[in-house]
Design an enzyme around this catalytic site. Sequence first.
Site, PDB file in Angstrom:
ATOM      1  N   HIS A 133      -8.021  47.904  23.513  1.00  0.00           N
ATOM      2  CA  HIS A 133      -8.047  48.093  21.674  1.00  0.00           C
ATOM      3  C   HIS A 133      -6.727  48.337  21.247  1.00  0.00           C
ATOM      4  CE1 HIS A 133      -8.801  47.210  17.716  1.00  0.00           C
ATOM      5  NE2 HIS A 133      -8.331  48.568  17.466  1.00  0.00           N
TER       6      HIS A 133
ATOM      7  N   TYR B 129      -2.823  46.822  18.147  1.00  0.00           N
ATOM      8  CA  TYR B 129      -2.096  47.152  17.175  1.00  0.00           C
ATOM      9  C   TYR B 129      -0.566  47.463  17.597  1.00  0.00           C
ATOM     10  CZ  TYR B 129      -6.545  47.685  14.741  1.00  0.00           C
ATOM     11  OH  TYR B 129      -7.582  47.462  14.420  1.00  0.00           O
TER      12      TYR B 129
ATOM     13  N   HIS C 195     -11.099  34.689  17.560  1.00  0.00           N
ATOM     14  CA  HIS C 195     -10.665  35.735  16.626  1.00  0.00           C
ATOM     15  C   HIS C 195      -9.242  36.066  17.144  1.00  0.00           C
ATOM     16  CE1 HIS C 195     -10.055  39.892  15.329  1.00  0.00           C
ATOM     17  NE2 HIS C 195     -10.178  40.352  16.523  1.00  0.00           N
ATOM     18  N   PHE C 196      -9.220  36.151  18.462  1.00  0.00           N
ATOM     19  CA  PHE C 196      -7.656  36.573  18.891  1.00  0.00           C
ATOM     20  C   PHE C 196      -6.594  35.772  18.854  1.00  0.00           C
ATOM     21  CE2 PHE C 196      -9.619  36.527  23.434  1.00  0.00           C
ATOM     22  CZ  PHE C 196      -8.700  35.700  23.749  1.00  0.00           C
ATOM     23  N   HIS C 197      -6.861  34.316  18.485  1.00  0.00           N
ATOM     24  CA  HIS C 197      -5.658  33.498  18.363  1.00  0.00           C
ATOM     25  C   HIS C 197      -5.178  33.574  16.927  1.00  0.00           C
ATOM     26  CE1 HIS C 197      -6.623  32.309  22.470  1.00  0.00           C
ATOM     27  NE2 HIS C 197      -5.577  31.461  22.134  1.00  0.00           N
TER      28      HIS C 197
ATOM     29  N   ARG D  59     -17.231  31.992  26.036  1.00  0.00           N
ATOM     30  CA  ARG D  59     -16.137  32.050  26.303  1.00  0.00           C
ATOM     31  C   ARG D  59     -15.767  32.228  27.825  1.00  0.00           C
ATOM     32  NH1 ARG D  59     -13.826  38.340  25.468  1.00  0.00           N
ATOM     33  NH2 ARG D  59     -11.728  37.167  25.975  1.00  0.00           N
ATOM     34  N   ARG D  60     -14.538  31.871  28.237  1.00  0.00           N
ATOM     35  CA  ARG D  60     -14.081  32.087  29.610  1.00  0.00           C
ATOM     36  C   ARG D  60     -15.120  30.971  30.399  1.00  0.00           C
ATOM     37  NH1 ARG D  60     -12.677  38.257  30.078  1.00  0.00           N
ATOM     38  NH2 ARG D  60     -10.517  38.113  29.491  1.00  0.00           N
TER      39      ARG D  60
HETATM   40 FE1  HAS Z   1      -9.999  42.416  17.281  1.00  0.00          FE
HETATM   41  C1  HAS Z   1     -11.637  41.529  20.106  1.00  0.00           C
HETATM   42  C2  HAS Z   1     -12.140  44.263  15.876  1.00  0.00           C
HETATM   43  C3  HAS Z   1      -7.865  42.982  14.892  1.00  0.00           C
HETATM   44  C4  HAS Z   1      -6.948  41.083  19.156  1.00  0.00           C
HETATM   45  N1  HAS Z   1      -9.326  41.683  19.087  1.00  0.00           N
HETATM   46  C5  HAS Z   1     -10.382  41.188  20.052  1.00  0.00           C
HETATM   47  C6  HAS Z   1      -9.790  40.605  21.243  1.00  0.00           C
HETATM   48  C7  HAS Z   1      -8.288  40.578  20.903  1.00  0.00           C
HETATM   49  C8  HAS Z   1      -8.350  41.150  19.517  1.00  0.00           C
HETATM   50  C9  HAS Z   1      -7.340  40.049  21.992  1.00  0.00           C
HETATM   51  O1  HAS Z   1     -14.926  45.343  16.705  1.00  0.00           O
HETATM   52  C10 HAS Z   1     -10.586  40.227  22.651  1.00  0.00           C
HETATM   53  C11 HAS Z   1     -10.566  41.055  23.625  1.00  0.00           C
HETATM   54  C12 HAS Z   1     -11.227  40.448  24.619  1.00  0.00           C
HETATM   55  O2  HAS Z   1     -10.555  39.378  25.358  1.00  0.00           O
HETATM   56  O3  HAS Z   1     -12.366  40.639  24.934  1.00  0.00           O
HETATM   57  N2  HAS Z   1     -10.166  43.420  15.591  1.00  0.00           N
HETATM   58  C13 HAS Z   1     -11.228  43.947  15.149  1.00  0.00           C
HETATM   59  C14 HAS Z   1     -11.078  44.824  13.851  1.00  0.00           C
HETATM   60  C15 HAS Z   1      -9.488  44.414  13.702  1.00  0.00           C
HETATM   61  C16 HAS Z   1      -9.110  43.574  14.641  1.00  0.00           C
HETATM   62  C17 HAS Z   1     -11.788  45.390  13.216  1.00  0.00           C
HETATM   63  N3  HAS Z   1      -7.757  42.223  16.906  1.00  0.00           N
HETATM   64  C18 HAS Z   1      -7.238  42.669  15.879  1.00  0.00           C
HETATM   65  C19 HAS Z   1      -5.980  42.497  15.959  1.00  0.00           C
HETATM   66  C20 HAS Z   1      -5.551  41.917  17.131  1.00  0.00           C
HETATM   67  C21 HAS Z   1      -6.899  41.685  17.700  1.00  0.00           C
HETATM   68  C22 HAS Z   1      -4.716  42.646  14.660  1.00  0.00           C
HETATM   69  C23 HAS Z   1      -4.307  41.505  17.773  1.00  0.00           C
HETATM   70  C24 HAS Z   1      -3.147  41.788  17.390  1.00  0.00           C
HETATM   71  N4  HAS Z   1     -11.800  42.649  17.975  1.00  0.00           N
HETATM   72  C25 HAS Z   1     -12.519  43.766  17.285  1.00  0.00           C
HETATM   73  C26 HAS Z   1     -13.610  43.620  17.964  1.00  0.00           C
HETATM   74  C27 HAS Z   1     -13.552  43.126  19.259  1.00  0.00           C
HETATM   75  C28 HAS Z   1     -12.296  42.434  19.261  1.00  0.00           C
HETATM   76  C29 HAS Z   1     -14.784  44.433  17.884  1.00  0.00           C
HETATM   77  C30 HAS Z   1     -14.712  42.949  20.468  1.00  0.00           C
HETATM   78  C31 HAS Z   1     -15.339  41.888  20.499  1.00  0.00           C
HETATM   79  C32 HAS Z   1     -16.261  41.279  21.502  1.00  0.00           C
HETATM   80  O4  HAS Z   1     -17.572  41.703  21.404  1.00  0.00           O
HETATM   81  O5  HAS Z   1     -15.739  41.027  22.689  1.00  0.00           O
HETATM   82  C33 HAS Z   1      -8.932  44.837  12.343  1.00  0.00           C
HETATM   83  O6  HAS Z   1      -7.944  45.551  12.551  1.00  0.00           O
HETATM   84  C34 HAS Z   1      -8.703  43.778  11.274  1.00  0.00           C
HETATM   85  C35 HAS Z   1      -8.310  44.421  10.059  1.00  0.00           C
HETATM   86  C36 HAS Z   1      -7.482  43.363   9.233  1.00  0.00           C
HETATM   87  C37 HAS Z   1      -7.742  42.982   7.919  1.00  0.00           C
HETATM   88  C38 HAS Z   1      -6.776  41.916   7.326  1.00  0.00           C
HETATM   89  C39 HAS Z   1      -5.634  42.254   6.304  1.00  0.00           C
HETATM   90  C40 HAS Z   1      -5.078  41.188   6.030  1.00  0.00           C
HETATM   91  C41 HAS Z   1      -3.707  40.995   5.873  1.00  0.00           C
HETATM   92  C42 HAS Z   1      -2.915  39.806   5.423  1.00  0.00           C
HETATM   93  C43 HAS Z   1      -2.467  39.883   3.935  1.00  0.00           C
HETATM   94  C44 HAS Z   1      -2.055  38.670   3.451  1.00  0.00           C
HETATM   95  C45 HAS Z   1      -0.944  38.663   2.560  1.00  0.00           C
HETATM   96  C46 HAS Z   1      -0.520  37.127   2.481  1.00  0.00           C
HETATM   97  C47 HAS Z   1      -0.131  39.745   2.081  1.00  0.00           C
HETATM   98  C48 HAS Z   1      -8.566  43.726   7.122  1.00  0.00           C
HETATM   99  C49 HAS Z   1      -2.543  42.387   6.029  1.00  0.00           C
HETATM  100  C50 HAS Z   1      -0.329  36.925   0.900  1.00  0.00           C
HETATM  101  C51 HAS Z   1      -0.032  35.379   0.804  1.00  0.00           C
HETATM  102  C52 HAS Z   1       0.673  34.872  -0.361  1.00  0.00           C
HETATM  103  C53 HAS Z   1       1.080  33.695  -0.254  1.00  0.00           C
HETATM  104  C54 HAS Z   1       0.758  35.569  -1.509  1.00  0.00           C
HETATM  105 CU    CU Z   2     -10.650  45.985  19.717  1.00  0.00          CU
END
Ligand code: HAS
Ligand code: CU
Length: 561
Positions: free
Chosen positions: A231, A235, A382-384, A445-446
């Site tokens: 996990h 980050y 999700h992860f793409h 998946r997979r």
């Molecule tokens: Fe995830 C599974 C939960 C973030 C990557 N995640 C994965 C896997 C990967 C991955 C690779 O709770 C698969 C692993 C596998 O092969 O089995 N993930 C989360 C949560 C977050 C999260 C709660 N994941 C990421 C990030 C990754 C990533 C970042 C890679 C870099 N994820 C999970 C969970 C699983 C999971 C479970 C397991 C699922 C399962 O059952 O297998 C949080 O960190 C997300 C918080 C993000 C936000 C969004 C904030 C938005 C922002 C953009 C702002 C935009 C702006 C643009 C400023 C709340 C910061 C403005 C634009 C204008 C034009 C003005």
């Molecule tokens: Cu995770």
Amino acid sequence: MAVTTATAARTEAITTHPEKRVTFAFLFTGLIALLVGALLGPLQAFNYGNINLYEYVPFLRSYYQGLTLHGVLNALVFTTFFISGLLLYLPARELGLRPAMQWVWAAYFIMLAGLVIAGAGIVSNTSNVLYTFYPPLYGHWSFYTGLALVVVASLMIGAEVLRLRAKWRAQNPGQATPIVTYMSAITWLMWMLASVGIVVEVVWFLIPWSLGWREGVDPLLMRTLFWYTGHPIVYFWLLPAYVSWYALVPKQAGGVLASDALARLAFVMFLLFSVPVGFHHQFTDPGIPAGWKMVHSMLTMFVGIPSLLTAFTVAASLEIGGRRRGGKGILGWIGALPWKNASFTAQVLAMISFIFGGAGGIVNASFNLNMLVHNTAWIPGHFHLTVGTAVTLTFMGITFWLVPHLLKKPLFSPRMALWSAWTWFVGMMIFGLGMHWQGILGVPRRAQISNLPAAYAEAYMNAQVPMVITSISGAILLVSIFLYFTVLFRTVFTSKRLADADVPEIPFSSTRPMRREGVIAMLDNFKVWFGFAVFLVLVAYGPSLIYMFANQQPVPGFRLW
Ligand code: HAS
Ligand code: CU
């Protein structure tokens, strides 16, 4: 005389910068891994449209070999190389200190050796264990050893950045760590705490097991150690992108970082909450008490908060830039942003993708919703959007200024660079749509779609539309890869040189020195925050790990493909 020598030394350091070369080596090797890994990506997308193309790739003997190569090269190798270059170069330049060159070159070559050794393990068809290498799936020792070397080398770079920060602090008493170094050092500290799991798993268990020195390993313990690192590694990928969003993009937008303190607070929160959440990948694993799963589920919600803070601060910084450029009204500032600048646009598109990727993450983290999406196509969806777009597209955007900066060469066709960013964004958003949709309909998946077990026949029939959507995205992404690497290679291999005045500067958004006092001093105290982080890990993992270590049920390994 003494003064002249010191000045000469500083001038020399500023003009030559030997760290540029090693930085480029890290970035370029990472990008080559991305090229190979990404070219295998459309094969995965086409698979979801029930089109089998891996058979036409000479060195691939199964779908799973292609998928292993794709995941390892993109998620593990590209990221680690790129981050090691970026999060060494930026802090070193910000602090004006030269890294210990022999040490960082040694790290580079160890990492390269790791890549070659692990790559050989996969290409030789002996390690089709996917990028999560869950036992009892069994890989060749070269695969595990190669990965271990990659991790060790990255830790060497982390140690060097922490050393540079310590040196700078000793030379600048009373001043707070400058922001880029602050963020980079926290990222490395977090990675040091996070990597313990994978180091124990690989060095203590998997390498001896793959060499036949251990009869078996316990799958639950291995999965738990893996996700302890697996996990927070996400980050480790994301925070370098955040360094750019906070500390470089505001300047590219024509503005400033809206709040230095809020940015630092977000990073401290990542240090605290990135690691003790790994059970959210194991909600369906037997052998972990539900109470501890709930604790990790709650802590996962906590680790979402610094990303929400980031969304706020970064959007505010962009607004400052847009208004300074003459944008008016509630949304008029968005149009005033420098959308023709490929580096800027790539990174803002990456941010937009992360709104969706992050929202999906919150769904995953919610125990009961996870039951619906776990092990389905939703997860790669999700992860793409997260690592595949928010992170990768940001890194692509960074290369559009950083490669010309390092090599003093002009960016080849800024227009094509812009197109590559847009096609990546559109391709990945469509991929994300198709995959999330398939996941909800129960497509696993997979899974090789042409070989789905009969139990999935209904899901397959229902998912025809999103399957077509996913395949289309593969074709768009293929175009994007072609455009991006044309820009990259033609920039790197041109004989043209930029005049000194035209070489892009590092777009540091905030260069104002800050006194080490008040809240900033508190946030600058790494020992305390690292101590809290270790404490949280011990609480969240201690009891479960003690139990698992004491009750191991080793099983032998097997090769399926
Ligand atoms: Fe995830 C599974 C939960 C973030 C990557 N995640 C994965 C896997 C990967 C991955 C690779 O709770 C698969 C692993 C596998 O092969 O089995 N993930 C989360 C949560 C977050 C999260 C709660 N994941 C990421 C990030 C990754 C990533 C970042 C890679 C870099 N994820 C999970 C969970 C699983 C999971 C479970 C397991 C699922 C399962 O059952 O297998 C949080 O960190 C997300 C918080 C993000 C936000 C969004 C904030 C938005 C922002 C953009 C702002 C935009 C702006 C643009 C400023 C709340 C910061 C403005 C634009 C204008 C034009 C003005
Ligand atoms: Cu995770």
